[in-house]
Write an enzyme that holds these catalytic residues in place. Structure first.
Site, mmCIF file in Angstrom:
data_model
loop_
_atom_site.group_PDB
_atom_site.id
_atom_site.type_symbol
_atom_site.label_atom_id
_atom_site.label_comp_id
_atom_site.label_asym_id
_atom_site.label_seq_id
_atom_site.Cartn_x
_atom_site.Cartn_y
_atom_site.Cartn_z
ATOM 1 N N GLY A 31 177.364 -7.602 122.906
ATOM 2 C CA GLY A 31 175.983 -7.227 123.214
ATOM 3 C C GLY A 31 175.199 -6.761 122.003
ATOM 4 N N GLU A 35 169.991 -12.836 116.393
ATOM 5 C CA GLU A 35 169.905 -14.299 116.222
ATOM 6 C C GLU A 35 171.255 -14.934 115.875
ATOM 7 O OE1 GLU A 35 167.481 -16.523 116.938
ATOM 8 O OE2 GLU A 35 166.343 -14.856 117.765
ATOM 9 N N HIS A 37 174.227 -14.072 117.342
ATOM 10 C CA HIS A 37 174.785 -14.369 118.665
ATOM 11 C C HIS A 37 174.047 -15.560 119.290
ATOM 12 C CE1 HIS A 37 175.413 -9.820 118.557
ATOM 13 N NE2 HIS A 37 176.641 -10.268 118.696
ATOM 14 N N LEU A 184 173.473 -10.929 109.674
ATOM 15 C CA LEU A 184 173.073 -10.189 110.876
ATOM 16 C C LEU A 184 174.312 -9.585 111.527
ATOM 17 C CD1 LEU A 184 170.445 -12.450 112.672
ATOM 18 C CD2 LEU A 184 170.112 -10.735 110.912
HETATM 19 P P1 AMP Z 1 180.144 -9.374 118.401
HETATM 20 O O1 AMP Z 1 179.109 -9.078 119.429
HETATM 21 O O2 AMP Z 1 179.905 -8.670 117.096
HETATM 22 O O3 AMP Z 1 181.556 -9.216 118.928
HETATM 23 O O4 AMP Z 1 179.989 -10.910 118.054
HETATM 24 C C1 AMP Z 1 180.074 -11.907 119.037
HETATM 25 C C2 AMP Z 1 180.143 -13.264 118.361
HETATM 26 O O5 AMP Z 1 178.971 -13.468 117.573
HETATM 27 C C3 AMP Z 1 181.351 -13.391 117.408
HETATM 28 O O6 AMP Z 1 181.905 -14.697 117.532
HETATM 29 C C4 AMP Z 1 180.705 -13.186 116.067
HETATM 30 O O7 AMP Z 1 181.410 -13.811 115.004
HETATM 31 C C5 AMP Z 1 179.345 -13.843 116.272
HETATM 32 N N1 AMP Z 1 178.389 -13.338 115.269
HETATM 33 C C6 AMP Z 1 178.120 -12.041 114.975
HETATM 34 N N2 AMP Z 1 177.219 -11.968 113.962
HETATM 35 C C7 AMP Z 1 176.920 -13.247 113.612
HETATM 36 C C8 AMP Z 1 176.072 -13.837 112.625
HETATM 37 N N3 AMP Z 1 175.334 -13.106 111.797
HETATM 38 N N4 AMP Z 1 176.019 -15.183 112.545
HETATM 39 C C9 AMP Z 1 176.772 -15.960 113.385
HETATM 40 N N5 AMP Z 1 177.595 -15.467 114.339
HETATM 41 C C10 AMP Z 1 177.673 -14.127 114.451
#
Ligand code: AMP
Length: 284
Positions: A31, A35, A37, A184
């Site tokens: 959550g 951008e 996500h 991000l």
């Molecule tokens: P999180 O909410 O941090 O657990 O992230 C959920 C998913 O979004 C994971 O697969 C992360 O690697 C991906 N994610 C987080 N930040 C980025 C980003 N800046 N660019 C691309 N994917 C991201």
């Protein structure tokens, strides 16, 4: 957009969706969406017939001294963003749904979890693989979308999927960055203006590494020296590690002879940040 909070109900709903030959894409998140996500969500919306997003801050992947209690949350905004994007289904379990009383089964991937993030956060990956396996048993998934931002995590999950013969394709999507290069992250909200500026130390060091490789330097020790020196130009930052690893296996390498991940982690104040790039030898 359908919203489910219970494992049984989303399982039976997606069983019906899948029986129509529909391809399901799944984006697990914690959550506080940005951008990065949403780029995974868009990829799934483009390539799959039905997109499921989960929003769940998984306590098991946080160590007791980490930021679970203050991890940013804004479910209302997340749901608005997902609805606007056109997501089909959202899964919002709570802790007692995911970890009912007596829960005592853990998934542990081997050597790939013992380096990099695994050194600094020794219990982290067991928390990640346990929850992702549970989510994949809950959300019927053809394609699982993960971000390169957390490359080691993505490769650990890929390894689990392969070793356990799970019928899921894992796609790793590029890191989305701010204009100035900062990756991000939901955790960027912790940063004051000054720390936010210092946080550029990670991408600056990575770019220094990339440049050294472009100049033909292939020994990781020599590249790391230059990167550390660049990182050191940013006051108030504490380096955790710099790691050079094979892009597929995440095995550490001593020189750049094939596609290689350079991963970096550091602290901006209390906030731990990670980033990485993929480099190729001899690309000028
Ligand atoms: P999180 O909410 O941090 O657990 O992230 C959920 C998913 O979004 C994971 O697969 C992360 O690697 C991906 N994610 C987080 N930040 C980025 C980003 N800046 N660019 C691309 N994917 C991201």
């Amino acid at each position: 957009m359908k919203i489910y909070k219970k494992i049984k109900s989303i399982q039976s709903y997606l069983r019906k969706v899948a029986s129509d030959g529909i391809k399901i894409g799944f984006v697990p998140t914690m959550g506080y969406l940005h951008e990065g996500h949403l780029s995974l969500v868009d990829r799934s919306l483009k390539n799959c017939d039905h997109t499921v997003v989960s929003v769940y801050v998984n306590p098991m992947q946080f160590a007791p001294n980490e930021d679970l209690a203050r991890y940013p949350r804004d479910l209302k905004r997340d749901l608005k963003l997902l609805r606007e994007r056109g997501v089909d289904t959202v899964f919002l379990p709570n802790n007692s749904e995911m970890y009912p009383d007596g829960f005592d089964t853990y998934v542990s991937v081997g050597s790939i979890t013992k380096i990099g993030e695994g050194v600094s956060r020794p219990t982290h990956f067991n928390g990640v693989t346990t929850i992702v396996l549970k989510l994949l048993n809950t959300v019927r998934t053809d394609i699982l979308y993960l971000g390169q931002k957390d490359i080691q995590q993505a490769l650990v999950i890929k390894k689990m999927v392969k070793d356990l013969n799970m019928p899921v394709k894992v796609e790793i999507c590029p890191t989305v960055r701010e204009r100035d290069g900062l990756a991000l992250s939901s955790r960027n909200v912790y940063l004051s203006n000054e720390l936010r500026n210092n946080a550029l130390s990670l991408i600056s060091a990575l770019k220094t590494g990339e440049k050294a490789i472009r100049y033909g330097i292939i020994r990781c020790a020599a590249i790391e020296r230059r990167m550390r020196s660049k990182f050191g130009e940013f006051k108030g930052m504490k380096l955790d590690y710099i790691l050079f690893a094979d892009v597929k296996t995440f095995k550490p390498v001593k020189s750049i002879t094939g596609r290689t991940v350079i991963a970096i982690a550091g602290f901006a104040g209390r906030t731990r940040l990670i980033d990485n790039i993929i480099v190729n030898p001899g690309v000028r």
